[in-house]
Enzyme design. Structure first.
Site, PDB file in Angstrom:
ATOM      1  N   ASP A 288       0.830  -1.212   0.000  1.00  0.00           N
ATOM      2  CA  ASP A 288       0.000   0.000   0.000  1.00  0.00           C
ATOM      3  C   ASP A 288       0.862   1.259   0.000  1.00  0.00           C
ATOM      4  OD1 ASP A 288      -2.493  -1.309   0.090  1.00  0.00           O
ATOM      5  OD2 ASP A 288      -2.186  -1.725   2.206  1.00  0.00           O
ATOM      6  N   ASN A 367      -4.518   8.561   2.136  1.00  0.00           N
ATOM      7  CA  ASN A 367      -5.003   7.898   3.359  1.00  0.00           C
ATOM      8  C   ASN A 367      -5.544   8.913   4.358  1.00  0.00           C
ATOM      9  OD1 ASN A 367      -4.699   5.217   2.885  1.00  0.00           O
ATOM     10  ND2 ASN A 367      -2.801   4.966   4.046  1.00  0.00           N
ATOM     11  N   ASP A 397      -4.096  12.216  22.308  1.00  0.00           N
ATOM     12  CA  ASP A 397      -2.851  12.102  21.537  1.00  0.00           C
ATOM     13  C   ASP A 397      -2.952  12.787  20.181  1.00  0.00           C
ATOM     14  OD1 ASP A 397      -1.554  10.817  23.502  1.00  0.00           O
ATOM     15  OD2 ASP A 397      -1.473   8.851  22.553  1.00  0.00           O
TER      16      ASP A 397
END
Ligand SMILES: NC(=O)c1ccc[n+]([C@@H]2O[C@H](COP(=O)([O-])OP(=O)(O)OC[C@H]3O[C@@H](n4cnc5c(N)ncnc54)[C@H](O)[C@@H]3O)[C@@H](O)[C@H]2O)c1
Ligand SMILES: Nc1ncnc2c1ncn2[C@@H]1O[C@H](COP(=O)(O)OP(=O)(O)OP(=O)(O)O)[C@@H](O)[C@H]1O
Length: 524
Positions: A288, A367, A397
């Site tokens: 990917d 992505n 986070d």
């Protein structure tokens, strides 16, 4: 004229000068008329209501004057836009006339006598009613897609365009023969709202002229990839296709043998920018990450990508490298089912910038863009807005803004849903939020998301794009993200749904569980 005192309520319509006033009022369609009325001398002994009425007329006069001023400036603006539109139109017509028609384009290709297996080419309909040469009746032509970019580009696209293979996209739904592309998703005929047309359908690509140039992109430092790449290049040369590779790969090939000197490459970043004008098809050999790499090379339109799986997972790489010959033959012949993978375009806006528009270059991600705390040990504190509406403050986070293609990557690991890549939406997935109720969101594709690092933030935040290119965001800096107009078309092995389900079954072993045995307790 003496005032008529028979009126007890003092209504203006009962005044002795009633007819004169009413006539004037009925003619009141200009400021001048109002002025005349106002300037009429007041009759001696006039009552308070007459003074009030005259004040009211003065106000009407002012309003009319303002309206006239507004209308004049609106007219001036409209005529300026009309002038710009005419200029633009003239420019476009001149440019269109300079370019060959698609039929001529096709002839060019056949003249070159490129060996290619059976092409079922449909003639393009060009009639007087259809002056836009690239507008398809039942789909979109590749030139149409490139046309918009050309308007923004300073490069000489037209001359280069002629060397590209042309193709046509068709939309279809399972069980539906009609593949006519309609922009109207919602109809509201006779007051009834229906959604007869689906916004997203299986897309099919048909070559209008044979593809001639293939760009091969490979995962670095892999022996198996090098071997298949060299073999593929030799085979593509045999079937008379031009081949481009990255400069690194060309050097590696030449180190093997001077035979590969026919393989083309580029020298610098400007060469990369021109790739989309030369390349008809991109082949990726890797996982990917190599597909992400391929997409990152194209800052505008992306040619169809054929991803061969030479990695461990491969959500976006449905093709098996061992069968590359059969697979490429069928793709070069077409038609191909494709998945149009949306990309997000991201702008970093620095607090130091003087205007909103003084941003760094947009970055396109296939992505996701991640805003996290990087090496900072403090919680991130990110203010999130969607089309200027406050969404939430992320304390944790960080946050992932993901495409649906990226939904099976980092967003999935952070608890986001897996979403079919053809679903138009933006995933809003927190990373380790320090709250009990922060569920991930999926927002519609048309929104603009703004992530702001507040001035009172304890630490900096870091943005990374498809896992790369980290950029620091200081207090006051922001990241603005919206759907890009340049998707990544990837070829499907089956169709986009089939490939997606296959990848989550094979790649993630999604919902795999031993089937419960037949023997055991039963409902009575
Ligand atoms: N915790 C995590 O899961 C995590 C952390 C950091 C980055 N990532 C992902 O890694 C991506 C970068 O990939 P890379 O190959 O350059 O780096 P990499 O080599 O570190 O590989 C990361 C893994 O993510 C997989 N991956 C990438 N895109 C995917 C997708 N769309 N669907 C399913 N799996 C996918 C890859 O196959 C690979 O196994 C980032 O975009 C991010 O999504 C994931
Ligand atoms: N042509 C390239 N040039 C530079 N970097 C590349 C190139 N192709 C891939 N990469 C990078 O190499 C890394 C690994 O690539 P890829 O994901 O394709 O292989 P992999 O990690 O072996 O596969 P998988 O992720 O399925 O295990 C990725 O970060 C990707 O961005």
């Amino acid at each position: 004229m003496a005032p008529d005192t028979s009126s007890s309520n003092g209504n203006a319509s009962n005044l002795p000068s009633e007819n004169g006033f009413l006539d004037s009022l009925s003619l009141l369609n200009s400021e001048k008329a109002v002025k005349e009325v106002i300037e009429q001398p007041l009759v001696e002994g006039i009552e308070g209501h007459l003074v009030e009425f005259s004040e009211a007329m003065r106000t009407v006069g002012k309003v009319l004057r303002r309206a006239a001023d507004g209308k004049a400036s609106a007219q001036a603006e409209a005529s300026e836009w009309k002038r710009k539109y005419e200029l633009e139109r003239e420019k476009n017509l001149q440019l269109e006339n300079k370019v060959l028609s698609p039929a001529e384009l096709h002839n060019n290709h056949t003249e070159k006598n490129i060996e290619n297996s059976a092409q079922h080419l449909e003639p393009m309909h060009e009639t007087k009613e259809q002056p836009q040469k690239y507008r398809g009746k039942y789909g979109i032509y590749s030139h149409e897609v490139l046309w918009d970019k050309e308007q923004n580009s300073c490069s000489n696209v037209h001359s280069k365009l002629l060397r590209k293979a042309s193709f046509k996209l068709h939309w279809s739904c399972k069980g539906e023969k009609n593949d006519q592309h309609k922009h109207d998703v919602v109809s509201f005929e006779k007051g009834n709202i229906t959604t007869a047309e689906r916004s997203s359908k299986q897309i099919c690509l048909k070559w209008e002229s044979p593809p001639q140039t293939v760009l091969i992109l490979t995962k670095p430092n892999s022996i198996s990839v090098k071997v298949i790449c060299a073999e593929m290049i030799r085979w593509l040369k045999e079937i008379k296709l031009s081949i481009y590779v990255e400069p690194r790969v060309r050097m590696e090939l030449l180190a093997e043998s001077s035979y590969y000197s026919f393989v083309q490459t580029w020298k610098d970043d400007d060469g990369v920018l021109l790739l989309h004008e030369k390349v008809d098809l991109v082949v990726t050999l890797g996982g990917d990450g190599t597909v992400l790499w391929a997409a990152s090379l194209f800052k505008g339109p992306v040619p169809p990508i054929v991803p061969f799986s030479l990695g461990s997972l491969g959500f976006m790489t449905p093709f098996h490298s061992e069968q590359y010959r059969e697979c490429l033959k069928s793709i070069l012949q077409g038609p191909i089912s494709i998945t149009l993978r949306n990309r997000l375009q991201c702008h970093v806006i620095r607090d130091a910038a003087k205007t909103e528009y003084e941003t760094e270059e947009p970055i396109l991600v296939l992505n996701e863009v991640t805003i996290d705390r990087g090496i900072s040990s403090f919680l991130t504190n990110l203010e999130c807005y969607c089309d200027n509406s406050f969404v939430t403050c992320v304390q944790g986070d960080g946050l992932i803004l993901s495409t649906t293609s990226g939904s099976t990557a980092y967003s999935l690991a952070a608890g986001g849903s897996m979403v079919h890549p053809q679903v138009p939406g933006i995933l809003f997935t927190p990373i380790c939020p320090h709250s009990l109720s922060f569920r991930p969101l999926i927002l519609p594709e048309h929104v603009t998301i703004r992530i702001q690092v507040p001035f009172n933030s304890r630490g900096h935040a870091w943005a990374s794009f498809d896992g790369k290119d980290r950029k620091q965001l200081g207090p006051g800096d922001a990241l603005v993200c919206s759907m890009s107009v340049w998707p990544v078309p990837t070829a499907c092995r089956g169709d986009s749904t089939n490939d997606f389900l296959h990848s989550i079954h094979e790649g993630l072993h999604w919902n795999l569980r031993k089937t419960q045995s037949f023997d055991g307790p039963r409902e009575s």
